[in-house]
Scaffold this motif. Structure first.
Motif, PDB file in Angstrom:
ATOM      1  N   TYR A   3       0.841  -1.186   0.000  1.00 32.50           N
ATOM      2  CA  TYR A   3       0.000   0.000   0.000  1.00 32.50           C
ATOM      3  C   TYR A   3       0.884   1.246   0.000  1.00 32.50           C
ATOM      4  CZ  TYR A   3      -4.471  -2.361   0.704  1.00 32.50           C
ATOM      5  OH  TYR A   3      -5.606  -3.116   0.524  1.00 32.50           O
TER       6      TYR A   3
ATOM      7  N   GLN B 167       0.864   5.411   0.757  1.00 34.33           N
ATOM      8  CA  GLN B 167       0.122   6.436   1.481  1.00 34.33           C
ATOM      9  C   GLN B 167       0.804   7.788   1.315  1.00 34.33           C
ATOM     10  OE1 GLN B 167      -0.106   6.022   5.789  1.00 34.33           O
ATOM     11  NE2 GLN B 167      -1.987   7.233   5.888  1.00 34.33           N
TER      12      GLN B 167
ATOM     13  N   GLY C  51      -5.467   8.353   2.931  1.00 27.46           N
ATOM     14  CA  GLY C  51      -5.465   6.977   3.384  1.00 27.46           C
ATOM     15  C   GLY C  51      -4.571   6.118   2.504  1.00 27.46           C
ATOM     16  N   PRO C  52      -4.148   4.961   3.014  1.00 27.05           N
ATOM     17  CA  PRO C  52      -3.352   4.043   2.180  1.00 27.05           C
ATOM     18  C   PRO C  52      -4.173   3.573   0.980  1.00 27.05           C
ATOM     19  CG  PRO C  52      -3.303   3.411   4.504  1.00 27.05           C
ATOM     20  CD  PRO C  52      -4.365   4.446   4.368  1.00 27.05           C
TER      21      PRO C  52
ATOM     22  N   LEU D 126      -4.031   0.642  -2.352  1.00 25.45           N
ATOM     23  CA  LEU D 126      -3.340  -0.528  -2.890  1.00 25.45           C
ATOM     24  C   LEU D 126      -2.495  -0.149  -4.091  1.00 25.45           C
ATOM     25  CD1 LEU D 126      -2.960  -3.624  -2.826  1.00 25.45           C
ATOM     26  CD2 LEU D 126      -4.843  -3.755  -4.470  1.00 25.45           C
TER      27      LEU D 126
ATOM     28  N   THR E 143       4.717   7.152   1.944  1.00 27.66           N
ATOM     29  CA  THR E 143       5.024   6.063   2.871  1.00 27.66           C
ATOM     30  C   THR E 143       4.482   4.773   2.275  1.00 27.66           C
ATOM     31  OG1 THR E 143       4.948   7.531   4.784  1.00 27.66           O
ATOM     32  CG2 THR E 143       4.740   5.171   5.210  1.00 27.66           C
TER      33      THR E 143
ATOM     34  N   PHE F 271       3.702   0.677   2.725  1.00 30.28           N
ATOM     35  CA  PHE F 271       3.451  -0.383   3.693  1.00 30.28           C
ATOM     36  C   PHE F 271       3.352  -1.720   2.973  1.00 30.28           C
ATOM     37  CE2 PHE F 271       2.479   2.077   7.474  1.00 30.28           C
ATOM     38  CZ  PHE F 271       2.041   3.297   6.970  1.00 30.28           C
TER      39      PHE F 271
ATOM     40  N   LEU G 269      -5.674  -7.896   7.442  1.00 32.66           N
ATOM     41  CA  LEU G 269      -4.368  -7.547   6.911  1.00 32.66           C
ATOM     42  C   LEU G 269      -3.447  -7.136   8.046  1.00 32.66           C
ATOM     43  CD1 LEU G 269      -4.660  -5.327   3.706  1.00 32.66           C
ATOM     44  CD2 LEU G 269      -3.518  -7.530   3.942  1.00 32.66           C
TER      45      LEU G 269
ATOM     46  N   PHE H 183      -0.131  -5.207   8.729  1.00 34.48           N
ATOM     47  CA  PHE H 183       0.722  -4.255   8.033  1.00 34.48           C
ATOM     48  C   PHE H 183       2.130  -4.236   8.623  1.00 34.48           C
ATOM     49  CE2 PHE H 183      -1.849  -1.873   5.067  1.00 34.48           C
ATOM     50  CZ  PHE H 183      -3.145  -2.163   5.456  1.00 34.48           C
TER      51      PHE H 183
END
Lengths: 111, 115
Positions: free
Chosen positions: A36, A38, A43-44, A46, A87, A89, A99, A101
């Motif tokens: 993911y 971000q 928000g994160p 995909l 960022t 993840f 999930l 992370f």
């Protein structure tokens, strides 16, 4: 063992370079490994995902390499661009939507 | 045309207060989540609902109570707020809880600061 260990914590790359982020897991029941992305204040989202039946998946400049025996997977960003600064993840799950992370990698790409 | 929307985006409140964060998704998904992201960016699931039914309830203080009036909405109510509750809370949704590879769509987050 539900952890997903991610490194490095931060990464600085010059424009055009290759960014590499690594993740490792313990739980052999994990069978889905997404990444993911971000951006600040968002928000994160995909970016790319892989299942353990393949060792590599490529989408544009983004590639996941997966090593099942070592229980490791990594994200490679080729020709890194300033717009890739975010960022990242890694995550893992198996059997449910829960999930797990990784701890995140802050990538900065300088012109 | 936001897929997962949550309100408020920013919330500053005093210790001891009770507050709610609302979330709505227009993707037609069956499963909704609350995630917490702390100051170090750690992302951790708090709750998961599938068709209004609680599926995942992580080790979260019972001051946190999710409520799903219908499958498009999942609200988070927090009682007796503490300083340590300061974080970004993300609502998310996915198609169903059965397939492990369903993409999870996140909202933009609600930044909670407890003073």
């Amino acid at each position: 063992q539900q952890q997903v260990k991610q490194s490095p914590q931060s990464l600085i790359v010059q424009k055009g370079g290759i960014s590499i982020i690594n993740c490792a897991y313990e739980n052999t029941a994990f069978d889905y490994f997404p990444w993911y992305q971000q951006f600040p204040g968002k928000g994160p989202a995909l970016l790319i995902a892989i299942r353990p039946d393949v060792s590599e998946k490529k989408e544009g400049r983004f590639t996941i390499s997966f090593n099942k025996s070592a229980k490791q997977f990594s994200l490679h960003i080729m020709d890194s661009q300033p717009g890739d600064s975010a960022t990242y993840f890694c995550a893992a799950s198996g059997g449910t939507d829960k999930l797990i992370f990784g701890t995140g990698t802050r990538l900065q790409v300088f012109p | 045309d936001t897929a997962v929307s949550q309100t408020p985006k920013y919330l500053v409140t005093q210790m001891g207060n009770d507050k709610s964060i609302k979330c709505e998704q227009n993707l037609g998904h069956d499963t909704m989540y609350w995630y917490k992201q702390d100051s170090k960016k750690f992302l951790k699931i708090m709750f998961s609902y599938n068709n209004k039914e609680l599926i995942i309830n992580e080790t979260v203080p019972n001051r946190f109570s999710p409520k799903s009036p219908d499958k498009a909405h999942l609200n988070l109510h927090i009682n007796s707020l503490e300083l340590g509750d300061s974080a970004v809370y993300f609502c998310a949704s996915s198609r169903s809880s059965g397939a492990v590879s369903n993409t999870i769509y996140f909202g933009e987050g609600s930044w909670l600061t407890v003073v």
